[in-house]
Design an enzyme around this catalytic site. Structure first.
Site, PDB file in Angstrom:
ATOM      1  N   GLY A  70       4.842  -2.932  -6.791  1.00  0.00           N
ATOM      2  CA  GLY A  70       4.140  -1.651  -6.664  1.00  0.00           C
ATOM      3  C   GLY A  70       4.583  -0.927  -5.414  1.00  0.00           C
ATOM      4  N   VAL A  98       5.003  -3.383  -2.369  1.00  0.00           N
ATOM      5  CA  VAL A  98       4.606  -4.770  -2.611  1.00  0.00           C
ATOM      6  C   VAL A  98       5.669  -5.416  -3.490  1.00  0.00           C
ATOM      7  CG1 VAL A  98       2.829  -6.310  -3.507  1.00  0.00           C
ATOM      8  CG2 VAL A  98       2.171  -4.148  -2.445  1.00  0.00           C
ATOM      9  N   LYS A 120       3.769  -7.576   1.126  1.00  0.00           N
ATOM     10  CA  LYS A 120       3.498  -6.153   1.342  1.00  0.00           C
ATOM     11  C   LYS A 120       4.210  -5.709   2.618  1.00  0.00           C
ATOM     12  CE  LYS A 120      -0.397  -2.950   1.910  1.00  0.00           C
ATOM     13  NZ  LYS A 120      -1.869  -2.840   1.849  1.00  0.00           N
ATOM     14  N   ASP A 179     -15.796  -2.530  -1.679  1.00  0.00           N
ATOM     15  CA  ASP A 179     -15.176  -1.868  -2.828  1.00  0.00           C
ATOM     16  C   ASP A 179     -14.993  -2.851  -3.987  1.00  0.00           C
ATOM     17  OD1 ASP A 179     -14.207   0.351  -4.176  1.00  0.00           O
ATOM     18  OD2 ASP A 179     -12.142   0.016  -3.538  1.00  0.00           O
ATOM     19  N   GLY A 187       3.252   2.549  -2.758  1.00  0.00           N
ATOM     20  CA  GLY A 187       2.254   3.576  -2.473  1.00  0.00           C
ATOM     21  C   GLY A 187       2.516   4.210  -1.137  1.00  0.00           C
ATOM     22  N   GLY A 188       1.521   4.920  -0.649  1.00  0.00           N
ATOM     23  CA  GLY A 188       1.693   5.666   0.577  1.00  0.00           C
ATOM     24  C   GLY A 188       1.852   4.798   1.802  1.00  0.00           C
ATOM     25  N   MET A 189       1.288   3.573   1.785  1.00  0.00           N
ATOM     26  CA  MET A 189       1.348   2.726   2.967  1.00  0.00           C
ATOM     27  C   MET A 189       2.543   1.788   2.949  1.00  0.00           C
ATOM     28  SD  MET A 189      -1.660   0.337   4.505  1.00  0.00           S
ATOM     29  CE  MET A 189      -1.424  -0.662   5.968  1.00  0.00           C
ATOM     30  N   GLY A 190       2.963   1.401   1.769  1.00  0.00           N
ATOM     31  CA  GLY A 190       4.082   0.478   1.730  1.00  0.00           C
ATOM     32  C   GLY A 190       4.423   0.054   0.319  1.00  0.00           C
TER      33      GLY A 190
END
Length: 650
Positions: A22, A29, A43, A138, A24-27
């Site tokens: 995967g 995986v 990650k 969450d 995304g905006g942070m990093g």
């Protein structure tokens, strides 16, 4: 899982990378393997974010949270280097789908005995989390993975130490933290959050597992109405087996002090053996064996195979695989899966009817505000050229005397490749014009969770029953250089308004869509302003603004603009400062069927401050009447959450 590309590392710390799970905006995986043969998820923080101390601190907090928990009912930390040039963490790989995928997409509600076993396993995990001094904050079906050995909780991206949780469900910028359909009353009210909040969320998760529905409904009537129900109304437990009623209702007590602790539940609820129906367990076992048997062989050219999705290995327009693991890899709040869970589709148990997909309320306006990396957008909507070397010379498609495309196929067509019409995860569009074999007579658009791809396809053949397109080229990629040419596409007539589309083993139903230079319905046009949460008190709300501006134009043009402003905060205290951060993003229109589909928004650097970052989220827009007024709902694609709500400015 996507193959590694030429831009991906092959080794992180002591772990050999096998593929990408995967992004995304942070990093990103990655699936990886240790020297001892253990399969892990690694990650890695994006380089540009690693340069910012604020992001390094956030990442270090997440790693510390995972290390505190230690792996009981979660994914254990097996290695980390938060001080590296590209900070990373490796956690145990959880080879299993999410509860949301199993219940909502593939299997349906679980039997009562399995729900009790789920309760026991999650309670033990929460007991360990709470003993480490953390509140998850969450817990929802997408953050619960199912394995043959029991459930696992993932995504500690917003977990907090108990002693620091005094802001309830609010961040330092006043945004709601959590997924509204699975929040606790104290989160909704912005009160102090304790471990009891996780127990309330557990009750909602168990109700969903047993009935297939969230106990406080969805945001169809507006997210604010749903938040009000969580805070004030009794849960709707219609269809809940009687033997689960006491367990679920005790967790859903409005008063945190009246709820059992996670330890109480772990001690009192006996799990069944086996914990899931035999057929489902067998499917999970076979799936885990397949997922863990990866050799990490990259594509010959270092890029993913043209036009294949990691989910199913089948061609899709634009060759833009979803950036999440197969089936239901729910990103953490930074857009990546913190828990390392590989979530593949669960094959249907023999003899069990597949339920209709539940409407998923996906995305948050916060994800859009941080949207995608910059990319140049070329429209390419009407450009058609002769494929070099094609029979018949260089005549363009505009030469009607050579046209072989029946009138039935002319115009724009759109369909959903993954998801449903009301909750799409991936969409495709093709606009067909007149032409002869070899002409670039089609413009396609494919929008996934993190990408928009546009291109032109050459006509192979056409008759009254079907039309085939072959060789393609990419004209637009958002983000840049992330798309590959579309595979062969075939469309056949089902009715004057419906075509059946196929590309390899992938199939979808396409319907007539708007086309031309002005495709946006007039009710969408204009200036929309964020609707504040009435049940969340924020004395500094006037310091924040979030607006959406929608203009008219064709598919393929950047017609939607997101503007946001908020005060800068002191890095040490988190208190707002006197100056303001202004961010602006634009998004390309990728579909104009029953919904407006947008590709990932790109930061408008000229109108944005340096703090503005991207997370890479596509979205879809729709209008809903609430209290007699139009509301613009902005849903993320391939994410789990609630829509952003906007009202039109006068």
């Amino acid at each position: 899982m996507e193959p590694l590309s030429g831009q991906d590392p092959v080794q992180v710390g002591p772990f050999r990378l096998l593929g990408r799970l995967g992004s995304g905006g942070m990093g990103r995986v990655y699936l990886a393997r240790s020297a001892g043969g253990r399969t892990v998820a690694v990650k890695v923080v994006h380089a540009e974010l690693a340069e910012r101390e604020e992001f390094r601190r956030r990442f270090a907090r997440e790693v510390a949270a995972l290390e505190k928990v230690g792996g009981t009912g979660t994914a254990p930390v097996l290695g980390a280097d938060t001080a590296a040039e590209a900070p990373w963490v490796a956690v145990g790989y959880v080879a299993g789908p999410s509860l949301r995928t199993v219940v909502g997409d593939e299997y349906g509600p679980l039997p009562a005995a399995s729900v009790r076993s789920l309760a026991a396993g999650l309670a033990r995990a929460l007991e360990h989390i709470h003993a480490a001094g953390l509140v998850h904050r969450d817990l929802k079906p997408a953050n619960v993975l199912l394995t043959v050995d029991g459930p696992r909780i993932i995504d500690f991206g917003i977990a907090r130490a108990v002693e620091t949780v005094t802001d309830g469900g609010l961040t330092s910028t006043g945004a709601v933290v959590g997924s509204p359909g699975f929040m606790s009353p104290e989160q909704v009210r912005g009160e102090r959050v304790t471990p009891a909040s996780d127990v309330f969320c557990l009750g909602s998760v168990l109700a969903y597992a047993a009935t297939g529905r969230a106990p406080f409904g969805t945001a169809d009537s507006g997210v604010h109405a749903m938040l009000f129900r969580i805070a004030h109304d009794e849960p709707d437990l219609t269809g809940l087996p009687a033997e689960l009623d006491g367990l679920v209702r005790s967790c859903l007590a409005k008063d945190p002090a009246a709820r059992p602790t996670a330890g109480d539940l772990a001690a009192s609820v006996e799990p069944a053996d086996p914990w899931l129906p035999a057929g489902l367990l067998a499917q999970l076992g076979r799936m885990a064996a397949r997922l863990l048997d990866q050799d990490g062989t990259p594509a010959q050219d270092g890029t993913p195979a043209h036009g294949t999705t990691p989910e199913h290995g089948t061609p899709t327009p634009g060759g833009t695989p979803g950036a999440t693991p197969a089936g239901d890899a729910t990103p953490a709040h930074d857009g990546t899966t913190a828990g390392g869970g590989a979530q593949a589709p669960v094959p249907e148990p023999p003899g069990r009817p597949r339920p209709g997909r539940r409407r998923l309320l996906i995305g948050t306006v916060a994800a859009l505000a941080a949207a995608a990396t910059a990319a140049a957008v070329g429209y390419g909507l009407t450009e058609r050229s002769r494929t070099p070397g094609a029979p018949g010379g260089g005549t363009t498609a505009g030469d009607g005397s050579r046209n072989v495309v029946p009138a039935t196929f002319l115009g724009a067509w759109e369909g959903v490749l993954r998801g449903t019409d009301t909750a799409p995860y991936e969409t495709a569009r093709i606009e067909i014009s007149e032409g002869a074999p070899g002409d670039k007579a089609a413009v396609y658009v494919h929008v996934g969770g993190e990408r928009l791809c546009m291109g032109r396809s050459a006509l192979v053949s056409a008759d009254e029953d079907g039309i085939v397109f072959g060789e393609s080229d990419v004209t637009t990629s958002v983000p840049a250089r992330r798309c590959t040419p579309a595979a062969h596409q075939k469309l056949t007539v089902r009715s004057p308004e419906v075509l059946e589309w196929s590309s390899g083993a992938a199939t979808a139903t396409f319907r007539k869509a708007r086309s031309g230079p002005a495709v946006v319905p007039k009710e969408f046009l204009g200036h929309w302003k964020d609707v504040p949460h009435p049940d969340v008190s924020d004395p500094q709300a006037d310091l924040y603004s979030h607006e959406v501006i929608i203009t008219q134009g064709p598919v393929g043009a950047p017609l939607v603009r997101f503007e946001q402003s908020y005060p800068r905060t002191d890095e040490e205290t988190g208190e707002p400062l006197s100056d303001t951060v202004n961010c602006a993003e634009t998004a390309v229109l990728g579909g104009a069927g029953s919904l407006l589909v947008l590709g990932p928004a790109t930061v408008d650097a000229a109108a944005s401050d340096r703090e503005c970052t991207a997370s890479g989220a596509s979205s879809n827009l729709r209008i809903q009447r609430v209290d007699g007024k139009d509301r613009l709902l902005v849903y993320g694609m391939d994410a789990d959450g609630e829509p952003g709500e906007f009202s039109k400015e006068k």
